[in-house]
Design a protein around this motif. Sequence first.
Motif, PDB file in Angstrom:
ATOM      1  N   VAL A  74       0.837  -1.189   0.000  1.00 37.75           N
ATOM      2  CA  VAL A  74       0.000   0.000   0.000  1.00 37.75           C
ATOM      3  C   VAL A  74       0.876   1.244   0.000  1.00 37.75           C
ATOM      4  O   VAL A  74       2.051   1.179   0.355  1.00 37.75           O
ATOM      5  CB  VAL A  74      -0.959   0.022   1.216  1.00 37.75           C
ATOM      6  N   GLY A  75       0.284   2.367  -0.405  1.00 37.32           N
ATOM      7  CA  GLY A  75       1.017   3.627  -0.391  1.00 37.32           C
ATOM      8  C   GLY A  75       0.336   4.653  -1.261  1.00 37.32           C
ATOM      9  O   GLY A  75      -0.759   4.422  -1.776  1.00 37.32           O
ATOM     10  N   GLY A  76       1.011   5.770  -1.445  1.00 34.23           N
ATOM     11  CA  GLY A  76       0.502   6.816  -2.322  1.00 34.23           C
ATOM     12  C   GLY A  76       0.583   6.386  -3.779  1.00 34.23           C
ATOM     13  O   GLY A  76       1.366   5.493  -4.134  1.00 34.23           O
ATOM     14  N   HIS A  77      -0.184   7.021  -4.629  1.00 31.53           N
ATOM     15  CA  HIS A  77      -0.298   6.603  -6.026  1.00 31.53           C
ATOM     16  C   HIS A  77       1.052   6.532  -6.741  1.00 31.53           C
ATOM     17  O   HIS A  77       1.390   5.520  -7.346  1.00 31.53           O
ATOM     18  CB  HIS A  77      -1.250   7.540  -6.779  1.00 31.53           C
ATOM     19  N   ASN A  78       1.851   7.606  -6.696  1.00 31.60           N
ATOM     20  CA  ASN A  78       3.114   7.633  -7.448  1.00 31.60           C
ATOM     21  C   ASN A  78       4.133   6.646  -6.905  1.00 31.60           C
ATOM     22  O   ASN A  78       4.760   5.912  -7.671  1.00 31.60           O
ATOM     23  CB  ASN A  78       3.699   9.047  -7.457  1.00 31.60           C
ATOM     24  N   GLY A  79       4.330   6.639  -5.595  1.00 30.99           N
ATOM     25  CA  GLY A  79       5.294   5.710  -5.008  1.00 30.99           C
ATOM     26  C   GLY A  79       4.916   4.270  -5.253  1.00 30.99           C
ATOM     27  O   GLY A  79       5.764   3.427  -5.557  1.00 30.99           O
ATOM     28  N   LEU A  80       3.636   3.973  -5.145  1.00 33.49           N
ATOM     29  CA  LEU A  80       3.138   2.616  -5.365  1.00 33.49           C
ATOM     30  C   LEU A  80       3.347   2.192  -6.817  1.00 33.49           C
ATOM     31  O   LEU A  80       3.804   1.079  -7.087  1.00 33.49           O
ATOM     32  CB  LEU A  80       1.658   2.561  -4.999  1.00 33.49           C
ATOM     33  N   ALA A  81       3.040   3.086  -7.748  1.00 37.21           N
ATOM     34  CA  ALA A  81       3.219   2.781  -9.174  1.00 37.21           C
ATOM     35  C   ALA A  81       4.691   2.539  -9.498  1.00 37.21           C
ATOM     36  O   ALA A  81       5.029   1.590 -10.225  1.00 37.21           O
ATOM     37  CB  ALA A  81       2.660   3.916 -10.030  1.00 37.21           C
ATOM     38  N   ASP A  82       5.576   3.370  -8.957  1.00 38.41           N
ATOM     39  CA  ASP A  82       7.007   3.206  -9.215  1.00 38.41           C
ATOM     40  C   ASP A  82       7.534   1.908  -8.606  1.00 38.41           C
ATOM     41  O   ASP A  82       8.322   1.194  -9.229  1.00 38.41           O
ATOM     42  CB  ASP A  82       7.796   4.401  -8.681  1.00 38.41           C
ATOM     43  N   PHE A  83       7.101   1.598  -7.386  1.00 40.81           N
ATOM     44  CA  PHE A  83       7.532   0.361  -6.743  1.00 40.81           C
ATOM     45  C   PHE A  83       7.022  -0.848  -7.528  1.00 40.81           C
ATOM     46  O   PHE A  83       7.768  -1.795  -7.781  1.00 40.81           O
ATOM     47  CB  PHE A  83       7.051   0.296  -5.285  1.00 40.81           C
ATOM     48  N   ARG A  84       5.770  -0.808  -7.932  1.00 42.94           N
ATOM     49  CA  ARG A  84       5.201  -1.930  -8.688  1.00 42.94           C
ATOM     50  C   ARG A  84       5.970  -2.143  -9.987  1.00 42.94           C
ATOM     51  O   ARG A  84       6.280  -3.283 -10.359  1.00 42.94           O
ATOM     52  CB  ARG A  84       3.726  -1.658  -8.978  1.00 42.94           C
ATOM     53  N   HIS A  85       6.277  -1.064 -10.692  1.00 44.75           N
ATOM     54  CA  HIS A  85       7.054  -1.161 -11.939  1.00 44.75           C
ATOM     55  C   HIS A  85       8.419  -1.797 -11.675  1.00 44.75           C
ATOM     56  O   HIS A  85       8.854  -2.690 -12.409  1.00 44.75           O
ATOM     57  CB  HIS A  85       7.209   0.223 -12.572  1.00 44.75           C
ATOM     58  N   PHE A  86       9.090  -1.339 -10.604  1.00 43.93           N
ATOM     59  CA  PHE A  86      10.396  -1.901 -10.261  1.00 43.93           C
ATOM     60  C   PHE A  86      10.287  -3.395  -9.983  1.00 43.93           C
ATOM     61  O   PHE A  86      11.078  -4.196 -10.488  1.00 43.93           O
ATOM     62  CB  PHE A  86      10.990  -1.184  -9.040  1.00 43.93           C
ATOM     63  N   VAL A  87       9.331  -3.787  -9.160  1.00 45.50           N
ATOM     64  CA  VAL A  87       9.172  -5.195  -8.771  1.00 45.50           C
ATOM     65  C   VAL A  87       8.894  -6.064  -9.989  1.00 45.50           C
ATOM     66  O   VAL A  87       9.509  -7.117 -10.167  1.00 45.50           O
ATOM     67  CB  VAL A  87       8.052  -5.354  -7.715  1.00 45.50           C
TER      68      VAL A  87
END
Length: 141
Positions: A74-87
């Motif tokens: 979970v998290g804010g929209h931008n951080g979550l999107a960036d983390f998901r892309h990295f993973v």
Amino acid sequence: MTSSTPSSPLFHAVAFVDHQSAQVLQFDSEQVVEQKVREHLKFTPQHGSGVRTEHEFFAHVCDALDGIAEVLVVGGHNGLADFRHFVEKHRPQTALRIVGYEVVDHPSENQLVAMARKHFAKYAQMSGMKVPTGQDAKDTP
């Protein structure tokens, strides 16, 4: 909240991730174990060093998730999107253990665990398996 190492591996976790820090809360029906990961800023004159630093931070977050069977991120929209892309791009084994991503504001630890328990209960109900909810200890004689 307990912040020590669990006596046995915990099956579920919720991870609050943004660009500078992550809070990983592993839990079962009786305990919650917290682990924090913080970004270590390294300033270099090289082009793209900010991306490299972010990738190093996200890699540390993934390392913190090692050994956890199912994780809600979970998290804010931008951080979550960036983390998901990295993973998805760099850590496919971690991606397999992430059961969901949810955009949230800054909830408390108790709110995070309650949200995760609710998520995992719904997730387990769909798959037909039992998930510790925190009520289990109270329901048993």
